[in-house]
Design a protein around this motif. Structure first.
Motif, PDB file in Angstrom:
ATOM      1  N   LEU A   1       0.838  -1.195   0.000  1.00 34.63           N
ATOM      2  CA  LEU A   1       0.000   0.000   0.000  1.00 34.63           C
ATOM      3  C   LEU A   1       0.874   1.247   0.000  1.00 34.63           C
ATOM      4  O   LEU A   1       1.988   1.231   0.518  1.00 34.63           O
ATOM      5  CB  LEU A   1      -0.901   0.023   1.236  1.00 34.63           C
ATOM      6  CG  LEU A   1      -1.926  -1.106   1.308  1.00 34.63           C
ATOM      7  CD1 LEU A   1      -1.802  -1.831   2.632  1.00 34.63           C
ATOM      8  CD2 LEU A   1      -3.331  -0.573   1.138  1.00 34.63           C
ATOM      9  N   LYS A   2       0.353   2.334  -0.580  1.00 33.23           N
ATOM     10  CA  LYS A   2       1.080   3.600  -0.523  1.00 33.23           C
ATOM     11  C   LYS A   2       1.124   4.117   0.906  1.00 33.23           C
ATOM     12  O   LYS A   2       2.141   4.632   1.362  1.00 33.23           O
ATOM     13  CB  LYS A   2       0.422   4.626  -1.447  1.00 33.23           C
ATOM     14  CG  LYS A   2       0.586   4.321  -2.927  1.00 33.23           C
ATOM     15  CD  LYS A   2      -0.016   5.422  -3.785  1.00 33.23           C
ATOM     16  CE  LYS A   2       0.207   5.142  -5.265  1.00 33.23           C
ATOM     17  NZ  LYS A   2      -0.382   6.212  -6.116  1.00 33.23           N
ATOM     18  N   SER A   3       0.000   4.005   1.600  1.00 29.84           N
ATOM     19  CA  SER A   3      -0.076   4.354   3.015  1.00 29.84           C
ATOM     20  C   SER A   3      -0.916   3.294   3.706  1.00 29.84           C
ATOM     21  O   SER A   3      -1.948   2.868   3.169  1.00 29.84           O
ATOM     22  CB  SER A   3      -0.712   5.732   3.226  1.00 29.84           C
ATOM     23  OG  SER A   3       0.100   6.754   2.679  1.00 29.84           O
ATOM     24  N   ALA A   4      -0.490   2.871   4.875  1.00 25.28           N
ATOM     25  CA  ALA A   4      -1.171   1.778   5.566  1.00 25.28           C
ATOM     26  C   ALA A   4      -2.635   2.096   5.843  1.00 25.28           C
ATOM     27  O   ALA A   4      -3.498   1.219   5.771  1.00 25.28           O
ATOM     28  CB  ALA A   4      -0.446   1.461   6.873  1.00 25.28           C
ATOM     29  N   SER A   5      -2.940   3.360   6.133  1.00 28.11           N
ATOM     30  CA  SER A   5      -4.313   3.731   6.478  1.00 28.11           C
ATOM     31  C   SER A   5      -5.273   3.568   5.307  1.00 28.11           C
ATOM     32  O   SER A   5      -6.491   3.488   5.497  1.00 28.11           O
ATOM     33  CB  SER A   5      -4.363   5.179   6.983  1.00 28.11           C
ATOM     34  OG  SER A   5      -3.835   6.067   6.016  1.00 28.11           O
ATOM     35  N   GLN A   6      -4.747   3.492   4.077  1.00 25.72           N
ATOM     36  CA  GLN A   6      -5.611   3.347   2.913  1.00 25.72           C
ATOM     37  C   GLN A   6      -6.211   1.950   2.793  1.00 25.72           C
ATOM     38  O   GLN A   6      -7.067   1.708   1.948  1.00 25.72           O
ATOM     39  CB  GLN A   6      -4.835   3.701   1.642  1.00 25.72           C
ATOM     40  CG  GLN A   6      -4.473   5.173   1.560  1.00 25.72           C
ATOM     41  CD  GLN A   6      -3.622   5.515   0.351  1.00 25.72           C
ATOM     42  OE1 GLN A   6      -3.439   4.696  -0.542  1.00 25.72           O
ATOM     43  NE2 GLN A   6      -3.085   6.722   0.324  1.00 25.72           N
ATOM     44  N   VAL A   7      -5.767   1.030   3.647  1.00 27.85           N
ATOM     45  CA  VAL A   7      -6.338  -0.315   3.624  1.00 27.85           C
ATOM     46  C   VAL A   7      -7.766  -0.314   4.164  1.00 27.85           C
ATOM     47  O   VAL A   7      -8.545  -1.235   3.911  1.00 27.85           O
ATOM     48  CB  VAL A   7      -5.462  -1.292   4.449  1.00 27.85           C
ATOM     49  CG1 VAL A   7      -5.669  -1.091   5.944  1.00 27.85           C
ATOM     50  CG2 VAL A   7      -5.729  -2.741   4.060  1.00 27.85           C
ATOM     51  N   ILE A   8      -8.139   0.742   4.900  1.00 33.18           N
ATOM     52  CA  ILE A   8      -9.483   0.831   5.473  1.00 33.18           C
ATOM     53  C   ILE A   8     -10.437   1.405   4.437  1.00 33.18           C
ATOM     54  O   ILE A   8     -10.281   2.539   3.990  1.00 33.18           O
ATOM     55  CB  ILE A   8      -9.482   1.709   6.741  1.00 33.18           C
ATOM     56  CG1 ILE A   8      -8.569   1.090   7.802  1.00 33.18           C
ATOM     57  CG2 ILE A   8     -10.895   1.869   7.283  1.00 33.18           C
ATOM     58  CD1 ILE A   8      -8.446   1.924   9.062  1.00 33.18           C
ATOM     59  N   LYS A   9     -11.429   0.618   4.068  1.00 34.97           N
ATOM     60  CA  LYS A   9     -12.396   1.036   3.055  1.00 34.97           C
ATOM     61  C   LYS A   9     -13.491   1.904   3.659  1.00 34.97           C
ATOM     62  O   LYS A   9     -13.870   2.937   3.118  1.00 34.97           O
ATOM     63  CB  LYS A   9     -13.009  -0.195   2.390  1.00 34.97           C
ATOM     64  CG  LYS A   9     -14.008   0.117   1.285  1.00 34.97           C
ATOM     65  CD  LYS A   9     -14.524  -1.169   0.657  1.00 34.97           C
ATOM     66  CE  LYS A   9     -15.488  -0.872  -0.479  1.00 34.97           C
ATOM     67  NZ  LYS A   9     -15.991  -2.124  -1.098  1.00 34.97           N
ATOM     68  N   GLU A  10     -14.032   1.463   4.767  1.00 26.33           N
ATOM     69  CA  GLU A  10     -15.061   2.222   5.478  1.00 26.33           C
ATOM     70  C   GLU A  10     -14.965   1.877   6.953  1.00 26.33           C
ATOM     71  O   GLU A  10     -14.464   0.816   7.321  1.00 26.33           O
ATOM     72  CB  GLU A  10     -16.454   1.890   4.946  1.00 26.33           C
ATOM     73  CG  GLU A  10     -16.815   0.420   5.035  1.00 26.33           C
ATOM     74  CD  GLU A  10     -18.154   0.104   4.392  1.00 26.33           C
ATOM     75  OE1 GLU A  10     -19.057  -0.342   5.127  1.00 26.33           O
ATOM     76  OE2 GLU A  10     -18.285   0.302   3.173  1.00 26.33           O
TER      77      GLU A  10
END
Length: 222
Positions: A59-68
């Motif tokens: 991932l570019k940033s770990a937090s982007q793994v969260i969809k909603e």
């Protein structure tokens, strides 16, 4: 944790007997296991170069793994905490985030230049072309699914999640029993090829002794 991509994951961020403190220094640590699909078997690579050519997947940033996500406080949903476009939210936030915050923070951000250095700040894993080719060589259907599962660790700073940004400006010790429920965004994953000059040099440096011994054996056989 083990979770399907279409399932919601519930994690306690605090204990009912302890108030939250230093939320700006807190993070979620997640270990992901996943299969990868490819549309080709990379048969254009010469055998001698397969070990030294490397793909980064993560991932570019770990937090982007969260969809909603939804935030619960003492068992009740926090008003306005429902976020159905979290990945977009994190993308915008991390775009304006200073680069200094993206360096030297383990498993949080994957800057391209750090991927080239195999830096621990990247949130993802590395696979060689040889590993991929060996795993899918017997498959006949497209896309090829990599049967070897790869694992990598993500660290998500809580203040990278927009709803927690304001906690750093308030006496967050007043908050307790926080939970987050979220879904994984499969489409947030990216891949990049490590510069072949760098990856080949690293491979030959790490395996110099074995390669020289192998070359000597081949010379003797001839």
């Amino acid at each position: 944790m083990t979770a399907l991509f279409d399932k919601k994951i519930l994690i306690s961020l605090s204990d009912t007997d302890h108030d939250v403190s230093q939320i700006q220094n807190s993070f979620l640590s997640i270990v992901r296991t996943a299969n990868v699909q490819f549309e080709n078997i990379f048969d254009g690579y010469e055998e001698a170069y397969k070990d030294g050519n490397v793909l980064f997947i993560g991932l570019k940033s770990a937090s982007q793994v969260i969809k909603e996500y939804i935030i619960y406080h003492r068992g009740r949903i926090i008003d306005g905490a429902l976020q159905n476009y979290s990945t977009t939210e994190q993308f915008v936030y991390n775009t304006v985030n200073p680069r200094s915050e993206k360096n030297n923070r383990k498993h949080i951000h994957s800057l391209y230049e750090n991927i080239q250095k195999y830096d621990t700040s990247a949130c993802g894993t590395y696979l060689t072309i040889k590993e991929i080719g060996e795993a899918i060589k017997d498959y006949v259907s497209i896309p090829y699914t990599l049967p070897i599962r790869f694992r990598f660790r993500l660290s998500i700073p809580l203040d990278d999640i927009l709803v927690f940004n304001g906690f750093t400006d308030h006496p967050n010790s007043l908050f307790g029993d926080l939970k987050i429920k979220f879904k994984i965004n499969l489409n947030a994953f990216v891949f990049a090829q490590v510069n072949p000059i760098i990856s080949m040099a690293k491979y030959y440096t790490m395996n110099k002794t074995d390669l020289m011994a192998s070359g000597a054996r081949q010379t003797e056989e001839h």
